[in-house]
Write a protein that holds these residues in place. Structure first.
Motif, PDB file in Angstrom:
ATOM      1  N   ALA A 100     -10.384  -1.235 -73.687  1.00  0.00           N
ATOM      2  CA  ALA A 100     -11.333  -2.160 -73.876  1.00  0.00           C
ATOM      3  C   ALA A 100     -11.095  -3.517 -74.332  1.00  0.00           C
ATOM      4  O   ALA A 100     -11.717  -4.488 -74.209  1.00  0.00           O
ATOM      5  N   ASP A 101      -9.850  -3.531 -74.908  1.00  0.00           N
ATOM      6  CA  ASP A 101      -9.483  -4.918 -75.222  1.00  0.00           C
ATOM      7  C   ASP A 101      -9.105  -5.862 -74.060  1.00  0.00           C
ATOM      8  O   ASP A 101      -8.268  -7.119 -74.611  1.00  0.00           O
ATOM      9  N   LEU A 102      -9.246  -5.786 -72.792  1.00  0.00           N
ATOM     10  CA  LEU A 102      -8.921  -6.445 -71.549  1.00  0.00           C
ATOM     11  C   LEU A 102      -7.214  -6.855 -71.604  1.00  0.00           C
ATOM     12  O   LEU A 102      -7.102  -7.647 -70.876  1.00  0.00           O
ATOM     13  N   GLN A 103      -6.530  -5.934 -71.970  1.00  0.00           N
ATOM     14  CA  GLN A 103      -5.269  -6.003 -71.572  1.00  0.00           C
ATOM     15  C   GLN A 103      -5.044  -5.236 -70.369  1.00  0.00           C
ATOM     16  O   GLN A 103      -3.968  -5.583 -69.539  1.00  0.00           O
ATOM     17  N   ASP A 104      -5.938  -4.358 -69.975  1.00  0.00           N
ATOM     18  CA  ASP A 104      -6.001  -3.976 -68.655  1.00  0.00           C
ATOM     19  C   ASP A 104      -7.046  -4.529 -67.776  1.00  0.00           C
ATOM     20  O   ASP A 104      -8.329  -4.464 -67.992  1.00  0.00           O
TER      21      ASP A 104
END
Ligand code: UDP
Ligand code: MG
Length: 181
Positions: A100-104
């Motif tokens: 969920a942390d927008l690293q993906d």
């Protein structure tokens, strides 16, 4: 038997622990991408015992977005348990696992789906950089993969995190394992 023309249901499984800062932006970017694929989808959020209000926010997503489902865990069990719960509940012909942390970046999902439609059972994404991660994390990650590949019978490409797509075949096999990590 795989038919590239048949419509499909895509599940997206997201473990969430205290992500209130990024969750609205993540959901916005994710839904834009999923709508662009023009196939039915479900977003399966797994609340891993968040204490920062992420749980209430996810409740609001469920009420306003028909394609969102949430699994609420009774406390923080850790990412692996959250992922296991989500994958067991996924109804899709394939499931994408994404942080969920927008690293993906969600924007890569259509390409993952294309590879699955072309016959891949598993599409693993690799981090090109570890921006924002400190020296310890980078060094320990590098050592981890070297050690892992020394002891494993299979080659595991470095820096492949959990960002991946799995076919129904893989999901069924995974869901039969008692292993939790
Ligand atoms: N996460 C979770 N439970 C935890 C810790 C993390 O569900 O106890 C979730 C988190 O919200 C995120 C994903 O797992 O969506 C990856 O977490 P994090 O960014 O901390 O891990 P890393 O990037 O170091 O792999
Ligand atoms: Mg992260």
């Amino acid at each position: 038997d795989f038919n590239a023309c048949r419509p499909f249901l895509l599940s997206v499984v997201v473990p969430v622990y205290n992500e209130i800062q990024v969750l609205p932006q993540f959901m916005e970017r994710l839904t834009v991408v999923l709508e662009s694929i023009k196939q039915p989808y479900e977003i399966l959020l797994v609340d891993d015992g968040s204490t920062d209000g992420s749980g209430d926010m996810m409740q609001r997503f469920v009420l306003s977005m028909p394609s969102v489902r949430v699994i609420w865990l009774s406390r923080n069990f850790g990412k692996e348990a959250a992922v296991t719960a989500g994958l067991a509940e996924a109804k899709g012909d394939a499931a994408v696992l994404i942080d969920a942390d927008l690293q993906d970046p969600p924007e890569l999902i259509p390409e993952m789906v294309d590879n699955w439609r072309d016959g891949a059972d598993m599409v693993c994404m690799r981090r090109r950089s570890r921006a924002g991660e400190n020296w310890f994390k980078c060094t320990s990650a590098s050592l981890f993969y070297r050690l892992l590949n020394r002891i494993s019978r299979f080659d595991i490409p470095p820096d492949t995190g959990d960002f991946r797509l799995m076919s129904r075949r893989v999901l069924n096999a995974l869901n039969r394992l008692p292993e939790r990590n």
